[in-house]
Structure formats: C-alpha cells, structure tokens
Design an enzyme around this catalytic site. Sequence first.
Site, PDB file in Angstrom:
ATOM      1  N   LYS A 141     -54.125 -38.671  71.658  1.00 49.13           N
ATOM      2  CA  LYS A 141     -54.619 -37.722  70.359  1.00 49.13           C
ATOM      3  C   LYS A 141     -53.284 -37.531  69.599  1.00 49.13           C
ATOM      4  CE  LYS A 141     -58.270 -35.908  73.028  1.00 49.13           C
ATOM      5  NZ  LYS A 141     -58.895 -34.817  73.943  1.00 49.13           N
ATOM      6  N   GLN A 197     -57.845 -28.801  75.438  1.00 48.45           N
ATOM      7  CA  GLN A 197     -58.120 -30.021  76.452  1.00 48.45           C
ATOM      8  C   GLN A 197     -58.717 -29.536  77.558  1.00 48.45           C
ATOM      9  OE1 GLN A 197     -57.399 -33.217  75.679  1.00 48.45           O
ATOM     10  NE2 GLN A 197     -58.460 -33.595  77.749  1.00 48.45           N
ATOM     11  N   ASP A 254     -63.743 -30.537  68.376  1.00 49.38           N
ATOM     12  CA  ASP A 254     -64.216 -31.260  69.326  1.00 49.38           C
ATOM     13  C   ASP A 254     -65.924 -31.088  69.506  1.00 49.38           C
ATOM     14  OD1 ASP A 254     -62.713 -32.787  71.092  1.00 49.38           O
ATOM     15  OD2 ASP A 254     -62.160 -31.274  72.226  1.00 49.38           O
TER      16      ASP A 254
END
Length: 295
Positions: free
Chosen positions: A52, A96, A119
Amino acid sequence: MGKIIDGKAVAKQLVSEIAKEVEAFSKDFRVPHLAVIIAGDDPASRVYVKSKVRASEKCGIDVDLVKFPADIKESELFQKLDELNNDNSIDGILVQLPLPSQLDSKKVIERISPYKDVDGFHPYNLGKILEGDPLFVPCTPLGIIELLKRYNVKTTGKKAVVVGRSVIVGKPIAMLLANKSKNGNATVTICHSKTAGIKKILSEADIIVCAAGKAKMINGDMVKPGVIIIDVGINRIKDETVKRGYRLVGDVDFESVSPKASLITPVPGGVGPMTVAMLMKNTLKAARLKYKNKG
Ligand code: NAD
C-alpha cells in the site's frame, strides 16, 4: 479456453491513470495524504502495508505509516484515530486488519471518520451501498466492478451468484451487482457455507464471484458454458516443486473451468492486484471530497 481477465495489467494501467489525476489535483489543491495504521508485526499484514505504501508512492500520494506495538491499548489507538480524524491535512485513514486480539476491530473501524474511511468498512459506508448511493466502497468489491467495466461485462438482467457473505467482499459485491446502476441490475443469489444445493445454483449462473477461501471448490462440471468467473479466493496449497513449498490458488479450479468460461480471473494476477489500486482511487476521492465545492 476463456479469455483471461488480466487484473495485473488493469491495475498497472489504473495506477498510472490515478497518478496523472493526483498530479493535476496536487497542482490545484494539495497532495492527497493517506495514514496507514499497523499494530503488531503480523508478517502478512506487513507485506500488505508495504504494498500500500509502494502504490501510494507510485501515485504521488503522501503516506504516513503509523506503527504501534502488538499490546497497544484501545484508548491509545482511539486517541490517534481522533487526532487523524481532526487533522485537515489527512484525507484517508486505514487500519490494517487483523488487529491484535485485545482490540475490537468493529469498534476501531467505527472510530474512523466515514469521510476518511478509504477501506470502506465503516457501517456508514456499508449502509450507503445498501441505500444505492455508495460513497467509499471496500477496495476488493470496487476492484471487481472496475474489472467488469473494463472488460465490458453487461450485468443487467444477468444471473449472478456470489459465494461468500463477508462484510469485506461477499455482501458488498452482492449488493453492488443487485443495485439499480449501470454495473448492477443483476439478479443476485448469495451462497455461503450453509447453502443447500449450491451445485444447481452455480450451474445456472451467468456470472460467478467466488470469495469463500476454499481451494478449487468450483470445478468445470459445476458451471455453464460462457460463464464469467471472478475468483477472489487466495489459498495456499502445498507444492514441493517450488522453493517456498506452496503455491497460491483460487477458489476455482482454473484448469477445468477456464475452457468453459467466456472470461475468467486467474489467481494470482486477477482480483488481487486491483485491491491496492482501488485504495489509491478511494484516497484520491477522499481528498476530492474536501475540495468538492472549491474547484
Ligand atoms: P471469509 O473468510 O470471512 O468468509 C468466507 C465466506 O465463504 C463465508 O461467508 C462462508 O460462509 C463462505 N464459505 C466458506 N466455505 C464455503 C463453501 N464450502 N460453500 C459456500 N460458501 C462457503 O471471507 P473473505 O474475507 O471475503 O475471504 C474470502 C477469500 O477471499 C479468502 O481466500 C481471502 O483470502 C480472499 N480475499 C482476497 C482478496 C483480494 O484482494 N483478492 C481480498 C479479500 C479476501
């Protein structure tokens, strides 16, 4: 042999398109800025976070990596999230997953501002999909829709079967395919581990999205000729012939299904590479949201 959906090539193309858009946006306003939080040192999470960060750099997006030890307290993480939520220079926030066991990931996600939730896991954003007016869509389902678009797959009126009902893949992709929209309008069936008669359901599908995490659970005998296959699963199977001792396969038995499919994603190189590219797209979108009425 069906045509292969080359997710790797599409993702590469997307990253270069996003980089151009980021460049133009940065000239007009400022460089988009993503904060990535990682707690603990789960090896898989570290690999994902690294990719990422690398993608952000390729796109010209600023990225802050915030690392916490595995024993971080909820209050400390919340304090950081509040700080990032209130920081005008931060556009996107990503935590995460999975988180260390003392943390409740649902509570953590709910602490992120829905307008910075790149997300797309916040209940507000999941609700927006349900409403038919998505804001941030989780990156994997968003990547699947992008692949369908780029390969000119018409979904309207088609029978789509989604295998898996997770919040990050199965449920959102099912809802997107069913929604009243250009890339929706499909008739969607959701299958899961308790579904009875899955073979019959699969055999009638025009489009199958499989996100079960069960190696080769769908084979050529279960699908109809011309089917479109989106294989989300990532499974490790033992393979002594390669140095690392395993290889990655999807939920679909590529060898027996691809001759019958009109389009099929391989694993690896199908859906996987799209996920990070979509995170970049969502981060640019989050930055644009702030300046919506100013340019
Ligand atoms: P999950 O692991 O949370 O849940 C799996 C789902 O599959 C459940 O809803 C379960 O009911 C269903 N299921 C399990 N066995 C089944 C069976 N035999 N028949 C029918 N349904 C069954 O799901 P997830 O987090 O969405 O992950 C699914 C797979 O997709 C995993 O292999 C994961 O690694 C992969 N994944 C890939 C990406 C990517 O970027 N390519 C992103 C997320 C997940």
